[in-house]
Every structure is written in C-alpha cells, then in structure tokens.
Design an enzyme around this catalytic site. Structure first.
Site, PDB file in Angstrom:
ATOM      1  N   ASN A 128       0.852  -1.124  -0.095  1.00  0.00           N
ATOM      2  CA  ASN A 128       0.114  -0.094   0.024  1.00  0.00           C
ATOM      3  C   ASN A 128       0.682   1.297  -0.096  1.00  0.00           C
ATOM      4  O   ASN A 128       0.169   2.438  -0.123  1.00  0.00           O
ATOM      5  CB  ASN A 128      -0.824  -0.084   1.243  1.00  0.00           C
ATOM      6  N   CYS A 173     -17.307  -3.833  -3.653  1.00  0.00           N
ATOM      7  CA  CYS A 173     -16.058  -4.428  -2.880  1.00  0.00           C
ATOM      8  C   CYS A 173     -16.602  -5.497  -2.066  1.00  0.00           C
ATOM      9  O   CYS A 173     -17.532  -5.127  -1.337  1.00  0.00           O
ATOM     10  CB  CYS A 173     -15.152  -3.425  -2.625  1.00  0.00           C
ATOM     11  N   ARG A 219     -17.202   1.314  -0.441  1.00  0.00           N
ATOM     12  CA  ARG A 219     -15.901   2.126  -0.650  1.00  0.00           C
ATOM     13  C   ARG A 219     -16.069   3.269  -1.608  1.00  0.00           C
ATOM     14  O   ARG A 219     -15.603   3.066  -2.927  1.00  0.00           O
ATOM     15  CB  ARG A 219     -14.723   1.039  -1.002  1.00  0.00           C
ATOM     16  N   ASP A 268      -6.742  -3.746   8.149  1.00  0.00           N
ATOM     17  CA  ASP A 268      -6.335  -4.827   7.607  1.00  0.00           C
ATOM     18  C   ASP A 268      -5.751  -6.067   8.325  1.00  0.00           C
ATOM     19  O   ASP A 268      -5.092  -6.820   7.684  1.00  0.00           O
ATOM     20  CB  ASP A 268      -5.115  -4.401   6.478  1.00  0.00           C
ATOM     21  N   VAL A 315     -13.645   0.992  10.348  1.00  0.00           N
ATOM     22  CA  VAL A 315     -13.244   1.537   9.121  1.00  0.00           C
ATOM     23  C   VAL A 315     -14.164   0.813   8.073  1.00  0.00           C
ATOM     24  O   VAL A 315     -14.730   1.472   7.194  1.00  0.00           O
ATOM     25  CB  VAL A 315     -11.906   1.231   8.863  1.00  0.00           C
ATOM     26  N   ARG A 319      -2.661 -11.085  -4.281  1.00  0.00           N
ATOM     27  CA  ARG A 319      -2.754  -9.749  -4.310  1.00  0.00           C
ATOM     28  C   ARG A 319      -1.624  -8.890  -3.396  1.00  0.00           C
ATOM     29  O   ARG A 319      -1.322  -7.821  -3.572  1.00  0.00           O
ATOM     30  CB  ARG A 319      -3.897  -9.147  -4.377  1.00  0.00           C
TER      31      ARG A 319
END
Ligand code: EPZ
Length: 444
Positions: A23, A117, A122, A308, A330, A400
C-alpha cells in the site's frame, strides 16, 4: 483456479523476511506518472496488485524494467493519457491513484469508477472532492471519471468522511497538490505509514510537503519533480500477519523487516493476546507467552489497530481462552471470513459492526473460500492451527498482497501445498446451477 492445501498442527519455526509494503508501492508507482525520467524503486513487492499497476502504467506509456527481483525502474518521459479501464480498475481499486498524478502532469484523466467491493462500501467521493478543490473539473459518465484541469491551484481541503480519513484519497490529493500552483492544506489527512512513505518519496523528488504523519499536511506546489532512487518501507500488515501465525500455531518466528513505529497498536494488542514479542532493531522474535487471551478490539484509522489485521486477529481469537469482541469502524462489513471460520468449527456471532467470538479448543480443517485479501490470510492462519486438512480456494486474493506465501510458509515447517487449477469450488451435481465465474471479486 489455484488452491492452497494446508495440513494443520505444525508449529511455525524459523526466520521470515517481510516484503515491501503493497500500500506504499501502489501510490508511489502511480505518482511516477507525474515524474519525468527514470525512477528506481528498491524493496519492491512482487504481487498481483503491483503487477496490475505495472500493466496500467505501461498503458499510459511508462517503460517498466526489473533491475533485479525486487528493484524496478519506471521511465516516465513519454506518458500519454488514456483510459484506466473498468476491467483493470474493478480488480484493483488502487488504480484510482493515477487520477491525481495524471491531472497534475497531463491536465486530464479518465478512470473507471471502481464499483463494489467484498469488504464493504468503498466510495471515492473524498478523492473527487479533494481534486475538485484543486480546480479539477470532474464529470462522471457511463461509469467513468472524466477529470480535467487547465491549471491546479492550491486550496484548503477537509478530507474526512463518515468513517474518518481516507488513505488513497490522501495519496491522490497529495500527488496532485505537489504540482499545483500555491499552497494546499489538507485537513483530516490519513496518517498511515504508507501515506508517509509516499510523502517522503515525493519530497525526495523535490516536493515540499510538511506535516507527514499528522492529520494536517501543508504542500507548497513546485513546477516539476525529479526522478530518484527510493526504497519502499516494509509491509507492516504482512509483518503482523506473521506474528499471528506464530501465535496461532504456538510457534517461534523471527521476523525481519518490522518497523515498531508502524505497528504500535498492533504489537500492544498482540502482547495483550498473549504473544511474547521481542523487538531488536527491525527484527521481531515472536512466541506464545501462554494461552491466547480474549480481547475486545476496535479497528480504527492509524494509529489505531489496523482494519487490514482485523480478519487475521478474528481467526486467532477463535482459539483464545474466553470470549472476544472484534469491531471494525473503518469497514463495518469486513467480516466475510466469519462464515468460513464457522465451517472450521469456530464459534462466531455477527453483531452490528463486529463479531463476538467464543474461544474453542480446536478448529477442524475444511474446504473454505477466500473472499478478499485479508480474509484469505485469516483462513490460512486458521488452517495452520486446525486439525486435519484445509483447502482454500480462490487464492488469487492472497496473491494480491502476500509475496510467495506458500513458499515462505513451507520454509517455516508448515505443511502447505499450492495446487494449480483446483477442483471447482462447489461439487457439480446433475442439475446443480453452474456457479457464476468469479462472481465475487474484491479490490483491497
Ligand atoms: C486503503 O484503502 C488500503 N488500500 C486498504 O488496504 C485499507 O484497508 C484501507 O486503506 C484502510 O486502511 C490501499 O492502500 C491500496 P480508505 P482505501 O479510503 O484508501 C471511506 C488491503 O487489504 N471512504 O482509507 O480505499 C471508506 O468507505 C487493503 O491491503 C469514503 O467514505 O481506504 C472506508 O470506510 C484493503 N470516501 C474509509 O473511508 C472516500 O472517498 C477508509 O477508506 C474514500 C473512503
């Protein structure tokens, strides 16, 4: 589609090195669209997502070359605008990060809206709000964002939404503001280490950004940026995933590439959960200090516990000696992994924006399906601890964000095998409806 077969019950032992941060790499790569010349990035993570970004940048005329396995050169002297197509954007939302750099360097951009998503709602309204504040004209037509700006001018922008700050939104606006005329102040900016890394990269290229790591960024526009060599920070999410792999298997791991300033909340949380985490320079040795302890954790924007890591923590708490509560402020809907963990014998109940987890003595292996990147990691952790065999399908989600996960696990004594083109996800009975291909896809 490939599958991952894990025979659980092996304690992970040994040393593992963390790859570069996905990221941070993605917005930095996108930013090179506005940086003529040859940018060289070290500690570059080899992932499905960074490969997608390479494909996208190549379409824009960037010449990409690997100098070694983890060093990439991006030559951006001949960038031309074109469309960032839906087919690519829907598989990787971070494609939207090209908007800011293209506006700043080409004066126009056409990018598909990312769409839905699996981890939740999002939108990108804050991205568009920030770019519009800098003077961009934004038109949404037939699923595409058409952005144009003769000149970008500095502005004061408040960049927060109902769930707080936006990571890629801050990256997008920052990447445009650095080449805008005058001063930009971004209030309620994201403070994640990956945003700081992009800011440090841009400053190394000649930008003038102050306040990185705080919620107020001040950016004085410059006329142009120079290409540099830069080393990407290690991936804090991968690092903490390895910590939980040691915890859930009662193993003993030495993890190289741990920045404790990037993981303050996560390390404190995992220590409370019963992990012994010894930090020395950028290496962590992680073992269990006893039984896993139940927790009440809320995932928040940085410096809070990262969303995450929420799925991975949920998996580990399935084996805690008590009842835990995990909430995600979040992405309140980021719990698709719960249903798959239930199939492995976990006791999990969905609540409003979280789950209640009653610890069990053991999990049992099962056939499970990955739904998004971090949910896949959660299923791997559960499979490592479960009795018997776990087969995880749709592991392209894992690819990913985790470089060579099966290889790294195997070198740590896990009994793991990656199978090419596994059997269809659901048994085919006569007359059973054929499952629609890749019905779910998440973008991380
Ligand atoms: C980044 O996504 C990360 N992806 C995500 O990591 C991470 O989960 C997320 O930040 C939060 O930390 C990348 O950096 C490529 P946000 P991003 O904008 O930027 C709402 C992974 O697993 N929001 O910070 O898309 C949004 O709905 C991935 O590596 C708006 O309302 O996340 C969410 O509730 C998954 N309007 C919250 O803000 C907007 O315009 C935070 O989203 C933008 C976001």
């Amino acid at each position: 589609m490939d599958e991952l077969r894990i025979r659980g019950g092996h304690r992970l032992q040994g040393t593992v090195s963390v790859s570069g941060a996905k990221n941070a790499a993605l917005p930095i790569m996108a930013a090179t669209l506005a940086i003529p010349g040859r940018t060289i990035l070290h500690n570059f993570p080899r992932l499905r997502d960074t490969n997608s970004m390479i494909q996208l940048l190549t379409q824009f005329g960037v010449a990409v070359e690997f100098l070694d396995d983890h060093t990439i050169a991006l030559e951006s002297s001949a960038v031309s605008t074109c469309r960032a197509d839906y087919e690519l954007v829907r598989t990787m939302r971070a494609s939207v990060c090209v908007l800011g750099p293209l506006l700043a360097s080409q004066g126009e951009a056409c990018v598909s809206l990312p769409g839905g998503c699996n981890i939740g709602h999002r939108p990108i309204d804050l991205h568009l709000k920030g770019l519009s504040a800098l003077g961009a004209e934004i038109v949404i037509d037939q699923g595409y964002i058409h952005a144009s700006a003769r000149e970008l001018r500095g502005a004061e922008i408040y960049l927060s939404g109902p769930q707080g700050s936006t990571v890629t939104g801050t990256c997008n606006v920052m990447s445009a503001a650095v080449l805008s005329r005058g001063r930009t102040i971004i209030q309620a900016a994201a403070c994640e280490p990956e945003v700081i890394d992009l800011g440090n990269f841009l400053n190394a290229c000649g930008a003038q950004i102050t306040g990185l790591g705080t919620s107020t960024l001040t950016i004085d526009g410059v006329r142009e940026l120079q290409a540099v060599e830069y080393t990407i920070i290690p991936d804090r999410i991968e690092a903490a995933t390895w910590m939980m792999a040691a915890g859930i298997t009662d193993g003993d791991l030495t993890i190289e590439g741990v920045r404790d300033d990037h993981l303050t909340a996560a390390i404190e949380t995992l220590r409370t959960a019963g992990l012994a985490i010894d930090l020395q320079d950028e290496t962590a040795r992680v073992r269990r200090a006893g039984d896993l302890q139940p927790l009440d954790v809320v995932a928040l924007p940085f410096p809070g516990f990262p969303t995450d890591l929420q799925a991975q923590l949920t998996a580990m708490m399935c084996l805690a000696s008590g009842t835990s509560v995990v909430t995600d402020r979040v992405f309140p809907d980021r719990f698709l992994h719960a249903a798959e963990l239930l199939r492995m014998g976990a006791k999990i109940r969905r609540e409003s924006s979280g789950v209640i987890i009653e610890g069990v003595n053991e999990l049992s292996g099962a056939c499970v399906m990955a739904s998004d990147l971090r949910a896949s990691a959660a299923l791997v952790l559960a499979g490592l601890a479960a009795r018997g065999e776990t087969v995880i399908s749709r592991i392209y989600h894992l690819d990913r964000g985790y470089e060579d996960l099966a290889g790294k696990l195997s070198r740590l004594d896990a009994d793991v095998e990656r199978q090419k083109g596994g059997r269809p996800n659901t048994p085919q009975f006569a007359g059973a409806p054929t499952p629609s291909a890749s019905k779910t896809s998440s973008k991380g």
